[in-house]
Scaffold this active site. Structure first.
Site, mmCIF file in Angstrom:
data_model
loop_
_atom_site.group_PDB
_atom_site.id
_atom_site.type_symbol
_atom_site.label_atom_id
_atom_site.label_comp_id
_atom_site.label_asym_id
_atom_site.label_seq_id
_atom_site.Cartn_x
_atom_site.Cartn_y
_atom_site.Cartn_z
ATOM 1 N N HIS A 66 0.841 -1.198 0.000
ATOM 2 C CA HIS A 66 0.000 0.000 0.000
ATOM 3 C C HIS A 66 0.868 1.238 0.000
ATOM 4 O O HIS A 66 1.995 1.252 0.504
ATOM 5 C CB HIS A 66 -0.933 0.011 1.217
ATOM 6 C CG HIS A 66 -0.261 0.391 2.508
ATOM 7 N ND1 HIS A 66 -0.047 1.701 2.896
ATOM 8 C CD2 HIS A 66 0.253 -0.374 3.509
ATOM 9 C CE1 HIS A 66 0.547 1.733 4.069
ATOM 10 N NE2 HIS A 66 0.756 0.485 4.463
ATOM 11 N N CYS A 67 0.352 2.296 -0.595
ATOM 12 C CA CYS A 67 0.889 3.647 -0.423
ATOM 13 C C CYS A 67 -0.228 4.449 0.231
ATOM 14 O O CYS A 67 -0.807 3.995 1.204
ATOM 15 C CB CYS A 67 1.371 4.229 -1.745
ATOM 16 S SG CYS A 67 0.203 4.099 -3.112
ATOM 17 N N LYS A 68 -0.572 5.597 -0.303
ATOM 18 C CA LYS A 68 -1.694 6.341 0.273
ATOM 19 C C LYS A 68 -3.011 5.886 -0.339
ATOM 20 O O LYS A 68 -3.966 5.577 0.367
ATOM 21 C CB LYS A 68 -1.510 7.844 0.079
ATOM 22 C CG LYS A 68 -2.571 8.696 0.740
ATOM 23 C CD LYS A 68 -2.164 10.151 0.808
ATOM 24 C CE LYS A 68 -1.053 10.374 1.817
ATOM 25 N NZ LYS A 68 -0.732 11.805 1.989
ATOM 26 N N THR A 85 2.249 2.003 -5.478
ATOM 27 C CA THR A 85 2.026 0.571 -5.287
ATOM 28 C C THR A 85 2.069 -0.177 -6.609
ATOM 29 O O THR A 85 2.745 -1.197 -6.749
ATOM 30 C CB THR A 85 0.672 0.358 -4.592
ATOM 31 O OG1 THR A 85 0.675 1.027 -3.331
ATOM 32 C CG2 THR A 85 0.396 -1.110 -4.382
#
Length: 709
Positions: free
Chosen positions: A294-296, A302
């Site tokens: 995950h990123c934001k 990602t």
């Protein structure tokens, strides 16, 4: 000589008909479908299906596809059903899109071509190259390219051919298998309130949005705490969490729960360094279970790192990776991350000796060297000329020249080159250059903006639905309309299965086994039994209840109503999120449909007409309190009854009893560890017996006598 009933091209309208399957399936693009000559013999023997407004892509900005995995599955199933029905009537099927003047014609056209090309690959055994040639053979105007979910002008356009090759590779490596795919489950977990995650490589890599320290809603987007994902990750053997964004939660929440956690931060909207890319590849290679990345928003950063690992491990091209990523999780890989993947393609291939790329590369390099040595004397430094023979072997420019319209005036045409070429990576006079790594006026990064847009679009899709009346049929027949059936499935031969209901109201594949539950009491929701018998596939009830609580839930109505026991099997599958979590307390769906009321009547032998489901209330004699926590039981045990559920069916219940009953009070025992149920008034108690011993001295004898009298 066999009579040819193929639909002929009508000279009165400008249209194209492309034959995909001889005398069976055609792809058409009609600017004006009303101009079709209905009196033509070939038209009478043809079933026309309008694809407009059947499916909708929720864009972030100017992106429009490709349609996601759920839409691809449903359209493929429907095409298979139409071909089966119309073939028995000696009729042909034409799936067409029309120019309705909304400016979406080119977008719908390329999405329809993508779905039909994927159908040929998945069900008809076509290669991606042959499928692309089929769908594009009769097109006079070339297909546009898919753009990314960035705010500014596209830096790269994804070619339709790359998307089809991504589907082909997914089928080859076992990532895609529609014989065991649950599109409702895919759509459920894709929603922001239900976790917002998708499997990219089933069983190995999952992409999801970034958790926060606590579950809350901010700017219309529900953020989830890490513990929300624990049950699902454990059930699907996800062992490692990779975080690419800033620290919005305490990593110890995952590590204390038994997960490995890795931080590989780089700026939102940017590209990773070689060090970060190599660390990510090493983490995925060394992880035995699944990896949740995950990123934001779980889209740009990602998708970029996942694509790097796919190129290294399986030898895919950058375009194939982006195509498959956007089919699984729309919006993946944004802005400068697209040319970055193309630049790192050969480098990722060189990191592995098992992806099958090196042997081909070495042979090709040796062949090219010999060719250059033999032709070094014939090098021409003048104008480059391509012979007709070599032009046939080169990939044509399949994207047409688009004319930009500003304020009602057409400006200079912009040539959009096919994806994968050097021209496609260079922006030709971009109208708007946006730095994807910069913050906007509200301090939001790229991930923040994408999260809010996704939540907004999904909320709007709940209140609005496509106009079903827009479907146009030119020949009256009993052919089913282009609506997606809720009971369509595919067997191992990739043929649609229609589960027919029996006389008792249940499907022919009904099984009498109990619901399989996990150790914490949640229901394991599967699609196939261990023997591979597809006749036991669950029939959709249409009354599924979706609920978000302290975990990720996907609750079928069969879990609420015991008589509708789930026919899901116990075989583990990895093609989509496979083990939905059921809440501890059942949640009911208020329904007013005749089928819902009929099911209530069958559940209630007394014949209650209320739409509120009832529950069995056992006779409770004592409630013990203990310090240790025990998992709640799904079904409360009845005194004097066996564990078999057949005995419960004989119990006649008129209405639930109130608890505690009238005239009953709950009193805490002296030991402080249990409660007793006693009458509210003690029988045969002398008035005043409960008064204190010194009452007479305080109130006086006279007042006390008057009070007692």
């Amino acid at each position: 000589m066999r009579e040819d009933h193929s639909p002929r091209r009508n000279n009165t309208i400008e249209n194209t008909l492309t034959e995909l399957l001889p005398n069976r399936l055609y792809f058409g693009c009609f600017p004006n479908p009303d101009a079709i000559d209905k009196s033509d013999k070939s038209v009478k023997k043809t079933c026309f299906i309008n694809i407009n407004n059947k499916f909708h892509y929720e864009p972030f900005y100017e992106d429009f596809g490709p349609w996601n995995l759920s839409v691809l599955y449903r359209l493929c199933v429907q095409v298979g059903k139409l071909l089966e029905v119309e073939e028995k009537r000696s009729r042909r099927v034409v799936l067409f899109c029309q120019d309705d003047g909304t400016g979406q014609y080119d977008k719908i056209r390329v999405n329809t071509a993508y779905v039909l090309g994927a159908y040929l690959i998945i069900y008809q055994g076509f290669s991606a190259d042959d499928a692309y040639l089929k769908v594009s053979s009769g097109e006079t105007v070339k297909f546009v390219g898919f753009r990314d979910a960035s705010m500014g002008s596209p830096q790269y356009l994804l070619h339709l051919h790359d998307v089809l090759r991504g589907i082909e590779k997914a089928l080859k490596f076992g990532w895609l298998d529609f014989s065991d795919f649950d599109y409702e489950e895919y759509e459920f977990y894709e929603r922001v309130e239900n976790g917002d995650f998708n499997w990219i490589i089933p069983g190995k890599i999952l992409s999801f949005c970034g958790p926060h320290n606590e579950s809350r809603e901010e700017n219309g987007y529900p953020y989830h705490a890490p513990d929300v994902y624990f049950d699902y990750f454990r059930e699907n053997k996800v062992s490692t969490i990779v975080r690419l964004n800033a620290k919005n939660y305490d990593a110890s929440k995952f590590t204390k729960a038994g997960f490995d956690h890795v931080d590989l931060f780089f700026i939102d909207g940017s590209t990773p360094s070689d060090e970060i890319m190599l660390k990510f590849i090493k983490v995925v290679d060394n992880t035995k279970g699944g990896v949740a990345v995950h990123c934001k928003a779980g889209l740009g950063r990602t998708g970029t790192l996942i694509a790097c690992w796919m190129m290294k491990e399986y030898g895919l091209t950058a375009g194939e990776c982006m195509g498959w990523l956007r089919v699984c999780r729309p919006g993946s890989v944004i802005g400068p991350q697209q040319p970055y993947l193309i630049e790192k393609q050969k480098f990722c291939w060189s990191l592995s000796q098992s992806n099958g790329v090196h042997l081909t590369q070495n042979k090709e390099e040796k062949r090219n060297v010999r060719r250059l040595v033999n032709q070094v004397d014939d090098i021409n430094l003048g104008e480059e000329r391509i012979s007709p023979k070599s032009r046939e072997n080169t990939r044509p420019n399949i994207l047409r020249r688009r004319v930009q319209v500003q304020n009602g005036r057409s400006t200079a045409p912009v040539t959009i080159a096919p994806a994968g070429t050097s021209e496609s990576r260079r922006s030709t006079k971009p109208s708007r250059v946006v730095d994807e790594t910069a913050l906007d006026d509200q301090g939001r990064s790229q991930g923040d903006r994408l999260l809010q847009l996704k939540a907004k679009h999904q909320h709007e899709s709940e209140t609005t639905s496509p106009n079903s009346s827009s479907s146009r049929r030119f020949v009256k027949s009993s052919t089913p309309q282009m609506t997606v059936p809720s009971q369509a499935y595919l067997n191992r031969n990739r043929e649609p299965i229609i589960v027919t209901p029996s006389k008792n109201g249940t499907s022919s594949g009904t099984s009498s086994r109990q619901l399989k539950t996990t150790p914490n009491g949640n229901v394991a929701y599967r699609t196939r039994n261990s023997s591979g018998n597809t006749t036991s596939t669950l029939t959709r009830t249409g009354n599924e209840s979706y609920r978000f609580h302290n975990s990720l839930f996907y609750e079928p109505a069969s879990a609420v109503f015991p008589s509708m026991a789930s026919r899901r099997s116990e075989t583990t599958r990895y093609l989509s999120p496979t083990t939905p979590i059921k809440p501890m307390s059942p949640s009911y769906t208020d329904g007013t449909s005749p089928r819902y009321k009929a099911r209530l009547r069958s559940e209630n032998p007394i014949g209650s007409t209320t739409s509120t489901p009832f529950s069995l209330q056992p006779q409770i004699t004592k409630c013990s309190l203990t310090a240790e926590s025990k998992p709640p039981k799904r079904i409360l045990s009845m005194p004097g009854t066996s564990k078999s559920t057949s005995s419960l069916k004989k119990i006649q219940v008129s209405r639930p009893r109130p608890y505690p009953s009238t005239g009953v009070r709950v009193e805490l025992c002296a030991n402080g560890k249990s409660y007793d149920i006693r009458p509210r008034k003690e029988a045969h108690v002398i008035p005043g017996a409960g008064l204190a011993a010194n009452t007479e001295a305080l109130l006086g004898v006279c007042k006390l006598v008057n009070t007692l009298s």
